[in-house]
Scaffold this active site. Sequence first.
Site, PDB file in Angstrom:
ATOM      1  N   GLU A 181      44.931 118.356  52.570  1.00 39.40           N
ATOM      2  CA  GLU A 181      44.432 116.981  52.507  1.00 39.40           C
ATOM      3  C   GLU A 181      44.156 116.458  53.909  1.00 39.40           C
ATOM      4  O   GLU A 181      44.874 116.787  54.857  1.00 39.40           O
ATOM      5  CB  GLU A 181      45.492 116.073  51.851  1.00 39.40           C
ATOM      6  CG  GLU A 181      45.147 115.626  50.451  1.00 39.40           C
ATOM      7  CD  GLU A 181      43.972 114.650  50.367  1.00 39.40           C
ATOM      8  OE1 GLU A 181      43.022 114.741  51.166  1.00 39.40           O
ATOM      9  OE2 GLU A 181      44.016 113.797  49.479  1.00 39.40           O
ATOM     10  N   ASP A 182      43.141 115.627  54.013  1.00 37.10           N
ATOM     11  CA  ASP A 182      42.854 115.006  55.301  1.00 37.10           C
ATOM     12  C   ASP A 182      43.911 113.957  55.646  1.00 37.10           C
ATOM     13  O   ASP A 182      44.452 113.944  56.740  1.00 37.10           O
ATOM     14  CB  ASP A 182      41.446 114.385  55.311  1.00 37.10           C
ATOM     15  CG  ASP A 182      41.161 113.502  54.101  1.00 37.10           C
ATOM     16  OD1 ASP A 182      42.033 113.354  53.214  1.00 37.10           O
ATOM     17  OD2 ASP A 182      40.047 112.946  54.032  1.00 37.10           O
ATOM     18  N   PHE A 201      42.378 102.128  59.663  1.00 35.18           N
ATOM     19  CA  PHE A 201      41.426 102.965  58.947  1.00 35.18           C
ATOM     20  C   PHE A 201      40.726 103.879  59.955  1.00 35.18           C
ATOM     21  O   PHE A 201      40.086 103.413  60.887  1.00 35.18           O
ATOM     22  CB  PHE A 201      40.402 102.121  58.181  1.00 35.18           C
ATOM     23  CG  PHE A 201      39.623 102.939  57.204  1.00 35.18           C
ATOM     24  CD1 PHE A 201      40.142 103.209  55.949  1.00 35.18           C
ATOM     25  CD2 PHE A 201      38.396 103.486  57.557  1.00 35.18           C
ATOM     26  CE1 PHE A 201      39.444 104.002  55.044  1.00 35.18           C
ATOM     27  CE2 PHE A 201      37.690 104.281  56.657  1.00 35.18           C
ATOM     28  CZ  PHE A 201      38.215 104.539  55.402  1.00 35.18           C
ATOM     29  N   ASP A 229      47.675 108.457  52.304  1.00 35.41           N
ATOM     30  CA  ASP A 229      47.696 107.019  52.578  1.00 35.41           C
ATOM     31  C   ASP A 229      48.692 106.391  51.599  1.00 35.41           C
ATOM     32  O   ASP A 229      49.888 106.352  51.867  1.00 35.41           O
ATOM     33  CB  ASP A 229      46.259 106.529  52.405  1.00 35.41           C
ATOM     34  CG  ASP A 229      46.055 105.082  52.762  1.00 35.41           C
ATOM     35  OD1 ASP A 229      46.817 104.550  53.565  1.00 35.41           O
ATOM     36  OD2 ASP A 229      45.106 104.464  52.232  1.00 35.41           O
ATOM     37  N   ARG A 246      31.739 111.533  59.492  1.00 38.52           N
ATOM     38  CA  ARG A 246      32.465 112.785  59.221  1.00 38.52           C
ATOM     39  C   ARG A 246      32.246 113.802  60.337  1.00 38.52           C
ATOM     40  O   ARG A 246      33.063 114.689  60.559  1.00 38.52           O
ATOM     41  CB  ARG A 246      31.985 113.409  57.896  1.00 38.52           C
ATOM     42  CG  ARG A 246      32.362 112.614  56.659  1.00 38.52           C
ATOM     43  CD  ARG A 246      32.152 113.474  55.416  1.00 38.52           C
ATOM     44  NE  ARG A 246      32.062 112.693  54.202  1.00 38.52           N
ATOM     45  CZ  ARG A 246      33.113 112.269  53.492  1.00 38.52           C
ATOM     46  NH1 ARG A 246      34.326 112.553  53.881  1.00 38.52           N
ATOM     47  NH2 ARG A 246      32.934 111.569  52.387  1.00 38.52           N
TER      48      ARG A 246
HETATM   49  P1  IMP Z   1      45.639 107.897  48.956  1.00 41.33           P
HETATM   50  O1  IMP Z   1      45.694 106.402  49.172  1.00 41.33           O
HETATM   51  O2  IMP Z   1      46.823 108.587  49.547  1.00 41.33           O
HETATM   52  O3  IMP Z   1      45.434 108.201  47.509  1.00 41.33           O
HETATM   53  O4  IMP Z   1      44.375 108.411  49.771  1.00 41.33           O
HETATM   54  C1  IMP Z   1      43.211 108.726  49.117  1.00 41.33           C
HETATM   55  C2  IMP Z   1      42.084 109.140  50.011  1.00 41.33           C
HETATM   56  O5  IMP Z   1      41.585 107.973  50.649  1.00 41.33           O
HETATM   57  C3  IMP Z   1      42.363 110.111  51.136  1.00 41.33           C
HETATM   58  O6  IMP Z   1      42.367 111.448  50.739  1.00 41.33           O
HETATM   59  C4  IMP Z   1      41.144 109.836  52.018  1.00 41.33           C
HETATM   60  O7  IMP Z   1      40.036 110.568  51.551  1.00 41.33           O
HETATM   61  C5  IMP Z   1      40.937 108.344  51.818  1.00 41.33           C
HETATM   62  N1  IMP Z   1      41.504 107.611  52.945  1.00 41.33           N
HETATM   63  C6  IMP Z   1      42.702 106.997  53.020  1.00 41.33           C
HETATM   64  N2  IMP Z   1      42.881 106.436  54.227  1.00 41.33           N
HETATM   65  C7  IMP Z   1      41.764 106.701  54.934  1.00 41.33           C
HETATM   66  C8  IMP Z   1      41.333 106.412  56.290  1.00 41.33           C
HETATM   67  O8  IMP Z   1      42.006 105.772  57.114  1.00 41.33           O
HETATM   68  N3  IMP Z   1      40.090 106.876  56.625  1.00 41.33           N
HETATM   69  C9  IMP Z   1      39.302 107.577  55.781  1.00 41.33           C
HETATM   70  N4  IMP Z   1      39.664 107.882  54.523  1.00 41.33           N
HETATM   71  C10 IMP Z   1      40.883 107.458  54.112  1.00 41.33           C
HETATM   72 MG    MG Z   2      40.760 112.879  50.888  1.00 35.42          MG
END
Ligand code: IMP
Ligand code: MG
Length: 174
Positions: free
Chosen positions: A97-98, A150, A101, A163
Site C-alpha cells: 500500500e502507498d 495530504f 490513512d 503521481r
Molecule cells: P484509508 O483512509 O486508509 O482507507 O486510505 C485510502 C486511500 O486513500 C489510500 O490508499 C490512498 O490511496 C488514499 N490516500 C489517503 N491519504 C492520502 C494522501 O495524503 N495522499 C494521497 N492519497 C491518500
Molecule cells: Mg491507495
Amino acid sequence: MPEQIQSMLSAEVIAARVRELGAQITRELAGEPLVLVCVLKGSFVFTADLMRSIDLPLRVDFLGTRSYGEDTESSGVVQITQDLSRPIDHEHVLIVEDIVDTGLTIAHLMDLLRTRQPRSIRVCALLHKPARARVNVKIDYLGFTIEDRFVVGYGLDFAERYRNLPFIGVVERS
Ligand code: IMP
Ligand code: MG
C-alpha cells in the site's frame, strides 16, 4: 495560481528506505515464495521499486480499489475495480500500500483476501498517518510515519495529478 509542492521526503530518502524494507522482507520470508499484491493505483511506483529490493521468488498481482467519497476523505466503502488475476490459496501474500490513512481500505482488503485462504497475509505500507486512524491495522513493514498532511508524488495523487513526482510532498495552494 499554480500550486507549489513542498518536499517532505526526497527521492534519495525514499530509495534508501525502500531498500531497507526489501532487505527486511527478504530476511524474514527466508527463501519462501511470495505474492506481492499491489493496490492500484497509488502503489504502483512503490511496488515497482520494492520488488527489485526483494531477493525471493515472487510474483506480482494487482488489485484495483476505489474509495467512495470525494476529495481527500476516505468513506471507508471500498469498491474493487479490478480483482487479482489468480487465486492466492496456500501462498504468502504481501499487500503493498502507498499509505494507510484511516486504515479502512487495508482492513477491508485483509478481510477480503483472508477469505481466499492464503498461507499468510502481511502488509507493507510506505506511509502511515496515525493521527487519522479509525481502525487498528497491523503494518508489518512501514516506510515512514508522517503527520496529518495530504501528500502527493511517488505514485500518490491529488485528483489524479502528481503521481509522476519522484519525491513526496505537500500541495500548497498559493
Ligand atoms: P484509508 O483512509 O486508509 O482507507 O486510505 C485510502 C486511500 O486513500 C489510500 O490508499 C490512498 O490511496 C488514499 N490516500 C489517503 N491519504 C492520502 C494522501 O495524503 N495522499 C494521497 N492519497 C491518500
Ligand atoms: Mg491507495
